[in-house]
Design an enzyme around this catalytic site. Sequence first.
Site, PDB file in Angstrom:
ATOM      1  CB  CYS A   6     -11.148   1.973  20.740  1.00 31.50           C
ATOM      2  SG  CYS A   6     -10.933   0.211  20.643  1.00 31.50           S
ATOM      3  NE  ARG A  46     -10.821   6.868  24.254  1.00 28.10           N
ATOM      4  CZ  ARG A  46     -11.855   7.147  25.030  1.00 28.10           C
ATOM      5  NH1 ARG A  46     -11.736   8.104  25.933  1.00 28.10           N
ATOM      6  NH2 ARG A  46     -12.982   6.494  24.937  1.00 28.10           N
ATOM      7  CD1 TRP A  76      -6.613  -2.139  25.616  1.00 33.99           C
ATOM      8  CD2 TRP A  76      -8.658  -3.053  25.544  1.00 33.99           C
ATOM      9  NE1 TRP A  76      -6.691  -3.068  26.625  1.00 33.99           N
ATOM     10  CE2 TRP A  76      -7.934  -3.645  26.609  1.00 33.99           C
ATOM     11  CE3 TRP A  76      -9.959  -3.483  25.312  1.00 33.99           C
ATOM     12  CZ2 TRP A  76      -8.478  -4.629  27.437  1.00 33.99           C
ATOM     13  CZ3 TRP A  76     -10.509  -4.471  26.132  1.00 33.99           C
ATOM     14  CH2 TRP A  76      -9.759  -5.021  27.188  1.00 33.99           C
ATOM     15  CG  ASN A  78     -14.573   3.695  21.449  1.00 35.02           C
ATOM     16  OD1 ASN A  78     -14.330   2.596  21.937  1.00 35.02           O
ATOM     17  ND2 ASN A  78     -14.724   4.788  22.167  1.00 35.02           N
ATOM     18  N   GLY A  79     -16.214   0.764  20.522  1.00 32.34           N
ATOM     19  CA  GLY A  79     -17.362   0.133  21.181  1.00 32.34           C
ATOM     20  C   GLY A  79     -17.418  -1.347  20.839  1.00 32.34           C
ATOM     21  CD  GLU A 136      -4.642   2.670  43.964  1.00 29.52           C
ATOM     22  OE1 GLU A 136      -5.528   1.830  43.702  1.00 29.52           O
ATOM     23  OE2 GLU A 136      -4.169   3.441  43.114  1.00 29.52           O
ATOM     24  CE  LYS A 186      -2.037   2.527  40.337  1.00 30.68           C
ATOM     25  NZ  LYS A 186      -3.335   2.961  40.708  1.00 30.68           N
ATOM     26  CD  GLU A 213      -2.671  -0.044  37.382  1.00 36.90           C
ATOM     27  OE1 GLU A 213      -3.439  -0.061  36.421  1.00 36.90           O
ATOM     28  OE2 GLU A 213      -2.860   0.674  38.378  1.00 36.90           O
ATOM     29  CG  HIS A 264      -7.799 -16.504  59.471  1.00 38.26           C
ATOM     30  ND1 HIS A 264      -8.205 -17.336  60.495  1.00 38.26           N
ATOM     31  CD2 HIS A 264      -7.737 -15.256  59.996  1.00 38.26           C
ATOM     32  CE1 HIS A 264      -8.405 -16.614  61.582  1.00 38.26           C
ATOM     33  NE2 HIS A 264      -8.123 -15.351  61.313  1.00 38.26           N
ATOM     34  CE  LYS A 315      -6.243   7.634  33.153  1.00 39.83           C
ATOM     35  NZ  LYS A 315      -5.616   7.226  34.415  1.00 39.83           N
TER      36      LYS A 315
HETATM   37  C1  F6R Z   1      -5.800   1.568  38.042  1.00 38.76           C
HETATM   38  C2  F6R Z   1      -6.847   2.216  37.277  1.00 38.76           C
HETATM   39  C3  F6R Z   1      -8.117   1.477  37.113  1.00 38.76           C
HETATM   40  C4  F6R Z   1      -9.309   2.452  37.150  1.00 38.76           C
HETATM   41  C5  F6R Z   1     -10.603   1.696  36.805  1.00 38.76           C
HETATM   42  C6  F6R Z   1     -11.811   2.588  36.885  1.00 38.76           C
HETATM   43  O1  F6R Z   1      -4.674   2.377  38.126  1.00 38.76           O
HETATM   44  O2  F6R Z   1      -6.679   3.285  36.766  1.00 38.76           O
HETATM   45  O3  F6R Z   1      -8.258   0.464  38.052  1.00 38.76           O
HETATM   46  O4  F6R Z   1      -9.392   3.019  38.428  1.00 38.76           O
HETATM   47  O5  F6R Z   1     -10.489   1.163  35.513  1.00 38.76           O
HETATM   48  O6  F6R Z   1     -11.715   3.625  35.967  1.00 38.76           O
HETATM   49  P1  F6R Z   1     -12.562   4.942  36.155  1.00 38.76           P
HETATM   50  O7  F6R Z   1     -12.110   5.613  37.394  1.00 38.76           O
HETATM   51  O8  F6R Z   1     -12.270   5.762  34.924  1.00 38.76           O
HETATM   52  O9  F6R Z   1     -13.996   4.515  36.243  1.00 38.76           O
END
Ligand code: F6R
Length: 591
Positions: A2, A27, A72, A98-99, A468, A472, A475, A491, A586
Amino acid sequence: MCGIVGFIGKENAVEITIGGLEKLEYRGYDSAGIAYQTNQCLTVCKEKGRVSALKNKLVDAKSSIAIGHTRWATHGEPNQVNAHPHLSLSGRFVIVHNGIIENYQKLKFEYLDTYTFKSQTDTEIIVNLIEYFSKTLHVEEAIRETMSLLEGSYACLVLDTYNFNQIYFFKDKSPLLLGRGPKGFSFSSDITGLIGVAEEYAVLEDKLFGVVEENKITTKDIIGLPKKIIFSPIAISEEEIDKKTYDHFMLKEIYEQPMMIRHIISKYFKGDEMQISPKLIHHIKQSDKVNFVACGSSMYASYFAKYYFEKLCGIPSEVFCASELVYSTPLISKRPFFIFFSQSGETADLIAVMKKVKQQKYPMLTITNTMESSMVRLSNYALNIYAGKEIAVASTKAYTAMVVTSAILARSISGAKTNLKNNLKGVSLAIEKVLENKEICKGVAKEILQCNDLFYIGRGIDYWTALEASLKLKEIAYIHTEAFSSGELKHGPIALIQQNTPVIAIITQEGTNQITRSNLAETEARGAKTYVISSKGVSTPEDDIIIPNVAHYLSSLVSVVVVQLIAYYTAVLKNNDVDKPKNLAKSVTVE
Ligand code: F6R
């Protein structure tokens, strides 16, 4: 998670607020809304979906005061009714929040049982509590009384229709910045929303209450005592958050990585000497164990930090997932040191752990891209990863910047004579080569496009990159992908291999080259369609993507760019919204 924005001043507040929401949209993008005043009348406009839909409805709208929100969803489905702003029952007050208010059901029962609510949100409780208390108290006191009852996190902006010359604001745990400039006062959940509007900004402290008028700010603590706020200049420019000619921010951010690594070098090296605070180094050296705490991509980056700390500094280290650590009680060593990794610096799961660690008085370092964040304020030490603003929801350059910064920190602690600076320069060049050959990654993307499941495999360093890589692809391309340590396949997971299931092996290390290839062959024998991403030194001519050699402990910084590109092109080919993937946001400011 948010974003909230507000403006009061000489320019069109509607335009500025919508501009701020566009910048904060990463966000949360389930819905967007705005409240503003014209001719002493309040207008509330909200739309499900993107800010652009809201903007289209506001073409000629003008006002000197406005508050806005991009959501969000946490409580209630993402629809127009649950979108912010929310009005109090009589329509006197309007709020953006927000929260999360954890005790909202209890408060509803205790104070507002005669009220009817329009939405399923916790936010409607806040605005109605303000209305409830303002029947007997001045608005300012009504808000502070409300604050004293709220449990959870909040950053709120409120307009009072009885006096349209001011915006009330109050916050606890959720981020809120106040901007100041010739145009007026502005609010934003993060600094991006203030760019181009304010010249200076203040990071507002928890439990702060305040009110801004066109030329005046008043700030108080929760019991009404005056509280000073400190303004600093805004150092980010519009240019930094511009997509330029790239189709997506994600692609831009992938391309920024070579330059970013050179920038990090320029920030942390003076000649060949590294510039990390001697006090921090001394403090870490005194510890008997370093605990890395992070989430998502940042957690995968911290595996490299653990590796560097153990290999280069000889300090036992462990990686913890923040959302698990907060509800568990692992055995803590006698002299622990905690290092938190976070791009945003606002991740609620991490903040929850930090508060517990702080209670125990253990030392904490935050390694982040956001030096004005809540996590930095909670820490004893902070290191900037200097990635520059990351806008795409899927992290790319922040991940690599964390790995680079970890290597620099570990080398500084080890004090060893080092070639790290040149090795990192070599990594920049190698990434540039990968980018030149991006068509090969696009080719792989075309082949995996239709698959339902995909597996990335690797061992050691390459396994962490596989983790990782798999995140990617999940998501942004919405493909079910798992990462396995290649030795673990036999296993259990190998049972999942079907005819043509794609299995991509990442191989950059001499020591695990042959064994990973054998494990890959075992999947091929069971019908898998296999691919190899390898470093030149361990490659065979048949490998699908061969990346340049770099220092072996930094090789993942190059191989990860390949998997970023594969995920990117797969998402583009599937017509997905690459920068704003579904269900995500984000900055994850809820636990
Ligand atoms: C994946 C991604 C998330 C963040 C995670 C932690 O691409 O961006 O997995 O890495 O939400 O976020 P931060 O780094 O802001 O604590």
